[in-house]
Scaffold this motif. Structure first.
Motif, PDB file in Angstrom:
ATOM      1  N   VAL A 187       0.579  -1.362   0.105  1.00 15.72           N
ATOM      2  CA  VAL A 187       0.389  -0.146   0.290  1.00 15.72           C
ATOM      3  C   VAL A 187       0.270   1.471  -0.574  1.00 15.72           C
ATOM      4  CG1 VAL A 187      -1.517   1.200   1.242  1.00 15.72           C
ATOM      5  CG2 VAL A 187      -2.001  -0.857   1.139  1.00 15.72           C
ATOM      6  N   MET A 188       1.821   1.095   0.429  1.00  9.78           N
ATOM      7  CA  MET A 188       2.906   2.347   0.980  1.00  9.78           C
ATOM      8  C   MET A 188       3.482   2.984  -0.590  1.00  9.78           C
ATOM      9  SD  MET A 188       6.030   2.727   3.291  1.00  9.78           S
ATOM     10  CE  MET A 188       7.332   4.531   3.432  1.00  9.78           C
ATOM     11  N   ALA A 189       3.546   1.549  -0.866  1.00 11.13           N
ATOM     12  CA  ALA A 189       4.736   1.739  -2.444  1.00 11.13           C
ATOM     13  C   ALA A 189       3.504   2.314  -3.272  1.00 11.13           C
ATOM     14  CB  ALA A 189       5.493   0.625  -3.109  1.00 11.13           C
ATOM     15  N   ALA A 190       2.462   1.767  -3.390  1.00  7.19           N
ATOM     16  CA  ALA A 190       1.526   2.470  -3.742  1.00  7.19           C
ATOM     17  C   ALA A 190       0.824   3.932  -3.770  1.00  7.19           C
ATOM     18  CB  ALA A 190       0.255   1.703  -4.484  1.00  7.19           C
ATOM     19  N   ASP A 191       0.765   4.247  -2.777  1.00 10.92           N
ATOM     20  CA  ASP A 191       0.845   5.498  -2.765  1.00 10.92           C
ATOM     21  C   ASP A 191       1.282   6.192  -3.026  1.00 10.92           C
ATOM     22  OD1 ASP A 191      -1.803   4.699  -1.193  1.00 10.92           O
ATOM     23  OD2 ASP A 191      -0.888   4.994   0.720  1.00 10.92           O
ATOM     24  N   LEU A 192       2.800   5.993  -3.253  1.00 12.42           N
ATOM     25  CA  LEU A 192       3.587   7.231  -2.935  1.00 12.42           C
ATOM     26  C   LEU A 192       3.891   7.422  -4.419  1.00 12.42           C
ATOM     27  CD1 LEU A 192       6.513   5.769  -0.365  1.00 12.42           C
ATOM     28  CD2 LEU A 192       5.267   8.158  -0.693  1.00 12.42           C
ATOM     29  N   SER A 193       3.745   5.501  -5.223  1.00  8.45           N
ATOM     30  CA  SER A 193       3.966   5.857  -7.089  1.00  8.45           C
ATOM     31  C   SER A 193       3.081   6.971  -8.051  1.00  8.45           C
ATOM     32  CB  SER A 193       3.817   4.507  -7.242  1.00  8.45           C
ATOM     33  OG  SER A 193       4.836   4.182  -6.399  1.00  8.45           O
ATOM     34  N   ASP A 194       1.377   6.588  -6.711  1.00  6.30           N
ATOM     35  CA  ASP A 194      -0.016   7.195  -7.248  1.00  6.30           C
ATOM     36  C   ASP A 194       0.715   8.572  -7.217  1.00  6.30           C
ATOM     37  OD1 ASP A 194      -0.862   5.100  -7.603  1.00  6.30           O
ATOM     38  OD2 ASP A 194      -2.151   5.252  -6.187  1.00  6.30           O
ATOM     39  N   ALA A 195       0.940   9.234  -5.913  1.00  2.00           N
ATOM     40  CA  ALA A 195       1.277  10.656  -5.905  1.00  2.00           C
ATOM     41  C   ALA A 195       2.330  10.895  -6.898  1.00  2.00           C
ATOM     42  CB  ALA A 195       1.973  10.628  -4.521  1.00  2.00           C
ATOM     43  N   VAL A 196       3.329  10.424  -6.526  1.00  7.54           N
ATOM     44  CA  VAL A 196       4.129  11.604  -7.927  1.00  7.54           C
ATOM     45  C   VAL A 196       3.742  10.896  -9.521  1.00  7.54           C
ATOM     46  CG1 VAL A 196       6.825  10.618  -9.518  1.00  7.54           C
ATOM     47  CG2 VAL A 196       6.425   9.969  -6.193  1.00  7.54           C
ATOM     48  N   ALA A 197       2.704   9.839  -9.650  1.00  3.75           N
ATOM     49  CA  ALA A 197       2.369   9.853 -11.101  1.00  3.75           C
ATOM     50  C   ALA A 197       0.747  10.902 -11.426  1.00  3.75           C
ATOM     51  CB  ALA A 197       2.249   8.764 -11.168  1.00  3.75           C
ATOM     52  N   ALA A 198       0.127  10.969  -9.987  1.00  3.24           N
ATOM     53  CA  ALA A 198      -1.115  11.391 -10.419  1.00  3.24           C
ATOM     54  C   ALA A 198      -0.953  12.810 -11.746  1.00  3.24           C
ATOM     55  CB  ALA A 198      -2.182  12.154  -9.241  1.00  3.24           C
TER      56      ALA A 198
END
Length: 272
Positions: free
Chosen positions: A43-54
């Motif tokens: 979940v943490m990895a997904a949250d960080l990647s989503d924050a950058v990619a959004a």
């Protein structure tokens, strides 16, 4: 070479690829059998990647992602939802905006910018940033007079600016400072257990003030000593921003190396 012991948050970037690959390749029951820690890491990895990619950040910010590696950096440091975070010497707010996306509505980001660096360009960047991103407060202060309320932050980051505390400039109205004053104030501002990440351009050992003023670099051993003297514990160091091809005798704005310098990433924690 002996392996540096890592705390659990510091180990996340090294473990995430294995866990993510295994989880995505496994059948549904196997994924369900993952431990709570493994699920939290995904979940943490997904949250960080989503924050950058959004979408929504300007091209001037996204163009820096490849060299700054924000998901890896914030993952190593352990930023997560709900935290109260500080972006120290924020500049145009690159890290503040990403951190606000990660901490979400239950968290908050305070961006600190020295008045000596708060130019018309910076003001314009911040007007646009605050219009598009909630959850951020901008606070200006003289570089030599950083202040923050005690035990305010779970997390703080400084990106390639710590060396500025060892500089002085009549033109920029920067007096000679004692970096210990800044670090002691930061120590008081962190909550017990709070983490500070420091990124800066690597310098060879030498006269710290002369190197900072001429090359805009600093020896990581100096930073570590400064923080430990204030009471912080050095919890880890990441190699994610290192570049062995960088010539440490070059000024960081030299076209041959600008944007791809050898940078250290240190993680400090205030003891509980």
């Amino acid at each position: 070479m002996a392996m540096r012991p890592l705390s659990l948050p510091a180990a996340l970037p090294a473990l995430l690829p294995t866990i993510l690959i295994a989880a995505l390749a496994a059948p549904a029951p196997a994924v369900a059998d993952l431990s709570p820690l493994e699920k939290a890491m995904i979940v943490m990895a997904a949250d960080l990647s989503d924050a950058v990619a959004a979408p929504g950040r300007p091209e001037s910010a996204t163009a820096l992602d490849a060299s700054r590696k924000p998901a890896e950096v914030l993952g190593f440091l352990g930023l997560s939802s709900g935290m109260k975070a500080a972006d120290l010497m924020t500049g145009g707010g690159y890290w503040a905006e990403l951190m606000a996306r990660v901490v979400g509505p239950q968290g908050h980001v305070t961006a600190f910018e020295p008045l000596q660096f708060y130019s018309d360009k910076t003001k314009a960047e911040w007007q646009a940033l605050l219009a598009r991103q909630k959850g951020i407060t901008l606070q200006t202060h003289p570089l030599e007079a950083f202040t923050a309320s005690p035990e305010s932050f779970d997390f703080a980051i400084m990106n390639t600016t710590y060396h500025d505390l060892y500089t002085q400039s009549e033109k920029m109205k920067i007096p000679r400072m004692n970096p210990d004053d800044f670090v002691r104030t930061l120590y008081a501002a962190m909550k017990p257990g709070g983490v500070v990440g420091v990124i800066d351009h690597v310098a060879s050992p030498g006269d710290t003030r002369a190197i900072a003023e001429s090359l805009h670099r600093i020896d990581p051993a100096v930073v570590r000593a400064d923080f430990e003297r204030a009471g912080f514990v050095t919890e880890g160091e990441s190699e994610v921003l290192r570049n062995a091809e960088d010539d440490h005798s070059k000024m960081v704005f030299d076209p041959a190396i600008r944007g791809k310098t050898d940078r250290f990433l240190l993680k400090f924690r205030k003891p509980q």
